[in-house]
Design a protein around this motif. Structure first.
Motif, PDB file in Angstrom:
ATOM      1  N   MET A   1       2.449  67.553  68.878  1.00  0.00           N
ATOM      2  CA  MET A   1       3.706  67.877  69.550  1.00  0.00           C
ATOM      3  C   MET A   1       4.241  66.621  70.235  1.00  0.00           C
ATOM      4  SD  MET A   1       5.525  70.708  70.167  1.00  0.00           S
ATOM      5  CE  MET A   1       6.793  71.319  71.256  1.00  0.00           C
ATOM      6  N   PHE A   2       5.493  66.284  69.966  1.00  0.00           N
ATOM      7  CA  PHE A   2       6.136  65.120  70.577  1.00  0.00           C
ATOM      8  C   PHE A   2       7.154  65.621  71.599  1.00  0.00           C
ATOM      9  CE2 PHE A   2       9.331  61.451  69.594  1.00  0.00           C
ATOM     10  CZ  PHE A   2       9.160  60.960  70.880  1.00  0.00           C
ATOM     11  N   ASP A   3       6.861  65.372  72.879  1.00  0.00           N
ATOM     12  CA  ASP A   3       7.723  65.815  73.973  1.00  0.00           C
ATOM     13  C   ASP A   3       8.397  64.619  74.631  1.00  0.00           C
ATOM     14  OD1 ASP A   3       7.065  68.575  73.814  1.00  0.00           O
ATOM     15  OD2 ASP A   3       5.221  68.211  74.929  1.00  0.00           O
ATOM     16  N   VAL A   4       9.681  64.767  74.950  1.00  0.00           N
ATOM     17  CA  VAL A   4      10.410  63.789  75.753  1.00  0.00           C
ATOM     18  C   VAL A   4      10.666  64.408  77.120  1.00  0.00           C
ATOM     19  CG1 VAL A   4      12.535  62.441  75.984  1.00  0.00           C
ATOM     20  CG2 VAL A   4      11.526  62.814  73.719  1.00  0.00           C
ATOM     21  N   VAL A   5      10.454  63.633  78.183  1.00  0.00           N
ATOM     22  CA  VAL A   5      10.721  64.117  79.536  1.00  0.00           C
ATOM     23  C   VAL A   5      11.658  63.139  80.224  1.00  0.00           C
ATOM     24  CG1 VAL A   5       9.741  64.851  81.740  1.00  0.00           C
ATOM     25  CG2 VAL A   5       8.402  65.140  79.631  1.00  0.00           C
ATOM     26  N   THR A   6      12.911  63.539  80.434  1.00  0.00           N
ATOM     27  CA  THR A   6      13.809  62.711  81.239  1.00  0.00           C
ATOM     28  C   THR A   6      13.493  62.988  82.710  1.00  0.00           C
ATOM     29  OG1 THR A   6      15.629  64.305  81.499  1.00  0.00           O
ATOM     30  CG2 THR A   6      15.590  62.986  79.467  1.00  0.00           C
ATOM     31  N   GLY A   7      13.530  61.931  83.516  1.00  0.00           N
ATOM     32  CA  GLY A   7      13.133  62.095  84.911  1.00  0.00           C
ATOM     33  C   GLY A   7      11.639  62.309  85.062  1.00  0.00           C
ATOM     34  N   GLY A   8      10.880  61.837  84.074  1.00  0.00           N
ATOM     35  CA  GLY A   8       9.442  62.098  84.054  1.00  0.00           C
ATOM     36  C   GLY A   8       8.631  61.304  85.050  1.00  0.00           C
ATOM     37  N   ALA A   9       9.253  60.343  85.747  1.00  0.00           N
ATOM     38  CA  ALA A   9       8.560  59.611  86.803  1.00  0.00           C
ATOM     39  C   ALA A   9       8.903  60.172  88.177  1.00  0.00           C
ATOM     40  CB  ALA A   9       8.902  58.124  86.748  1.00  0.00           C
ATOM     41  N   GLY A  10       9.657  61.261  88.203  1.00  0.00           N
ATOM     42  CA  GLY A  10      10.052  61.878  89.463  1.00  0.00           C
ATOM     43  C   GLY A  10       9.059  62.925  89.928  1.00  0.00           C
ATOM     44  N   PHE A  11       9.477  63.711  90.899  1.00  0.00           N
ATOM     45  CA  PHE A  11       8.604  64.688  91.545  1.00  0.00           C
ATOM     46  C   PHE A  11       8.049  65.711  90.560  1.00  0.00           C
ATOM     47  CE2 PHE A  11       9.024  68.825  94.138  1.00  0.00           C
ATOM     48  CZ  PHE A  11       7.652  68.917  94.314  1.00  0.00           C
ATOM     49  N   ILE A  12       8.883  66.637  90.111  1.00  0.00           N
ATOM     50  CA  ILE A  12       8.410  67.682  89.200  1.00  0.00           C
ATOM     51  C   ILE A  12       8.095  67.085  87.831  1.00  0.00           C
ATOM     52  CG2 ILE A  12       8.974  69.878  88.084  1.00  0.00           C
ATOM     53  CD1 ILE A  12      10.833  70.472  90.462  1.00  0.00           C
ATOM     54  N   GLY A  13       8.909  66.122  87.402  1.00  0.00           N
ATOM     55  CA  GLY A  13       8.720  65.527  86.087  1.00  0.00           C
ATOM     56  C   GLY A  13       7.359  64.894  85.897  1.00  0.00           C
ATOM     57  N   SER A  14       6.861  64.191  86.905  1.00  0.00           N
ATOM     58  CA  SER A  14       5.559  63.523  86.759  1.00  0.00           C
ATOM     59  C   SER A  14       4.421  64.527  86.684  1.00  0.00           C
ATOM     60  CB  SER A  14       5.336  62.542  87.912  1.00  0.00           C
ATOM     61  OG  SER A  14       5.283  63.208  89.165  1.00  0.00           O
ATOM     62  N   HIS A  15       4.547  65.640  87.408  1.00  0.00           N
ATOM     63  CA  HIS A  15       3.531  66.694  87.308  1.00  0.00           C
ATOM     64  C   HIS A  15       3.575  67.353  85.924  1.00  0.00           C
ATOM     65  CE1 HIS A  15       1.944  66.729  91.406  1.00  0.00           C
ATOM     66  NE2 HIS A  15       3.175  66.553  91.840  1.00  0.00           N
ATOM     67  N   LEU A  16       4.786  67.522  85.400  1.00  0.00           N
ATOM     68  CA  LEU A  16       4.930  68.058  84.048  1.00  0.00           C
ATOM     69  C   LEU A  16       4.290  67.107  83.025  1.00  0.00           C
ATOM     70  CD1 LEU A  16       6.139  69.998  81.906  1.00  0.00           C
ATOM     71  CD2 LEU A  16       8.266  68.681  82.084  1.00  0.00           C
ATOM     72  N   VAL A  17       4.527  65.817  83.174  1.00  0.00           N
ATOM     73  CA  VAL A  17       3.940  64.832  82.268  1.00  0.00           C
ATOM     74  C   VAL A  17       2.416  64.906  82.313  1.00  0.00           C
ATOM     75  CG1 VAL A  17       3.644  62.352  81.851  1.00  0.00           C
ATOM     76  CG2 VAL A  17       5.921  63.279  82.291  1.00  0.00           C
ATOM     77  N   ASP A  18       1.851  65.032  83.509  1.00  0.00           N
ATOM     78  CA  ASP A  18       0.399  65.176  83.643  1.00  0.00           C
ATOM     79  C   ASP A  18      -0.121  66.310  82.758  1.00  0.00           C
ATOM     80  OD1 ASP A  18       0.315  63.162  85.529  1.00  0.00           O
ATOM     81  OD2 ASP A  18       0.109  64.502  87.246  1.00  0.00           O
ATOM     82  N   THR A  19       0.557  67.442  82.825  1.00  0.00           N
ATOM     83  CA  THR A  19       0.111  68.622  82.083  1.00  0.00           C
ATOM     84  C   THR A  19       0.293  68.449  80.581  1.00  0.00           C
ATOM     85  OG1 THR A  19       0.677  70.038  83.973  1.00  0.00           O
ATOM     86  CG2 THR A  19       0.373  71.122  81.851  1.00  0.00           C
ATOM     87  N   LEU A  20       1.432  67.907  80.163  1.00  0.00           N
ATOM     88  CA  LEU A  20       1.683  67.704  78.729  1.00  0.00           C
ATOM     89  C   LEU A  20       0.677  66.727  78.130  1.00  0.00           C
ATOM     90  CD1 LEU A  20       5.590  67.489  78.747  1.00  0.00           C
ATOM     91  CD2 LEU A  20       4.186  69.425  78.015  1.00  0.00           C
TER      92      LEU A  20
END
Length: 316
Positions: A1-20
């Motif tokens: 699975m290839f996921d893109v996260v805009t704002g991925g270094a921010g508050f919620i985004g970085s936690h989402l990146v951790d999980t992905l």
């Protein structure tokens, strides 16, 4: 699975990146670092488990990087409700125009799925509490809320016009480590400057729902895995609420302060666009068999402890 996260270094985004990343997905983060911090995702980049593109969505040079993505999580936004009443232009540009550019890049490069983080402020001063996703009329009272509602409309139009699928999440107050704004951050900063007195905007009776960030990320990914409509809209929050004065008491307690005086600025709103009472109905999520494991008070206490520890020891 290839996921893109805009704002991925921010508050919620970085936690989402951790999980992905933990799920084994290929993750690309696009962030201008205007408010995000590279150190929140540095370990994923250094270990080659994640890639990072430092670009502003309002500019160019990032669009080709999303080619081949299975899903794009669009979290990049200007989240400051208060400032949107002082200077609306950054909110218009960074929310509405940036979302339009993301949708156009998805259309041009064939990215089929979008996850969008919206807000409870699209409901305005709702007459029905807890407020369901079907509530009407949607009459935001802040420029920020209006910008997010405009983004929801754009996303719906693109999905129905170009064969995309979307999940839109209307958040209550999401709190926790890595957060750079909000009432808890405000109280901690004020009390560090003056432990004897804490200014509280409004009358302290503003009562709202709060949810710890890890619960929020879990709810998002759970719903994305279960709901498969063209446009799927969900509230995310706790099933109770807490007033601002009680939050101040928890912050002071966790900072081991005694005798702190509270000074209220008065009125039932802390600022222009503030909603005095907010709790979202999460029945739609519960119908999928998800519910939060923590309430507002517990979420606040966890968030305060995590944020104080983070300030003491660095990024967590």
């Amino acid at each position: 699975m290839f996921d893109v996260v805009t704002g991925g270094a921010g508050f919620i985004g970085s936690h989402l990146v951790d999980t992905l990343v933990a799920q084994g997905n290929e993750v690309l983060v696009i962030d201008s670092l205007c408010s995000g911090r590279r150190e929140t995702i540095a370990r994923h980049i250094d270990s080659c488990k994640g890639r990072f593109v430092q670009k502003d969505l309002l500019g160019d040079g990032w669009q080709d990087s999303i080619r081949g993505a299975d899903r794009l999580f669009h979290l990049a936004a200007d989240p400051d409700v208060r400032q949107s009443a002082v200077n609306p232009d950054p909110t218009m540009q960074n929310n509405i125009m940036a979302t339009y550019r993301v949708l156009e890049a998805m259309r041009q490069h064939g990215v089929p799925e979008l996850v969008f983080t919206s807000t409870s402020t699209v409901y305005g001063d709702a007459a029905v509490i807890p407020t369901p996703e079907s509530y009407t009329p949607l009459e935001p009272i802040s420029v920020y809320g209006a910008s997010k509602l405009a983004c929801e409309a754009l996303i719906s139009a693109y999905c129905h016009s170009f064969g995309m699928k979307a999940w839109t999440f209307r958040f209550a107050n999401i709190i926790g480590s890595r957060s750079g704004h909000g009432v808890i951050t405000d109280f901690i900063l004020k009390l560090r400057k003056d432990p004897a007195e804490l200014e509280i905007l409004g009358d302290g009776k503003q009562t709202k729902s709060y949810l710890e960030v890890h619960e929020c990320v879990a709810a998002m990914l759970f719903a994305v895995g279960k709901a498969r409509g063209t446009v799927n809209t969900f509230n995310i929050g706790s099933e109770d609420w807490i007033d601002v004065k009680s939050i101040a008491e928890i912050v002071a307690e966790e900072m081991h302060l005694t005798g702190t005086r509270f000074r209220f600025t008065g009125g039932d709103r802390g600022w222009v666009g503030d909603v005095p009472k907010m709790q979202l109905s999460i029945d739609r999520l519960k119908a999928l068999r998800w519910k939060p494991q923590t309430g507002s008070r517990e979420s606040v206490r966890i968030a305060v402890r995590d944020m104080l520890a983070e300030q003491q020891h660095g990024v967590s």
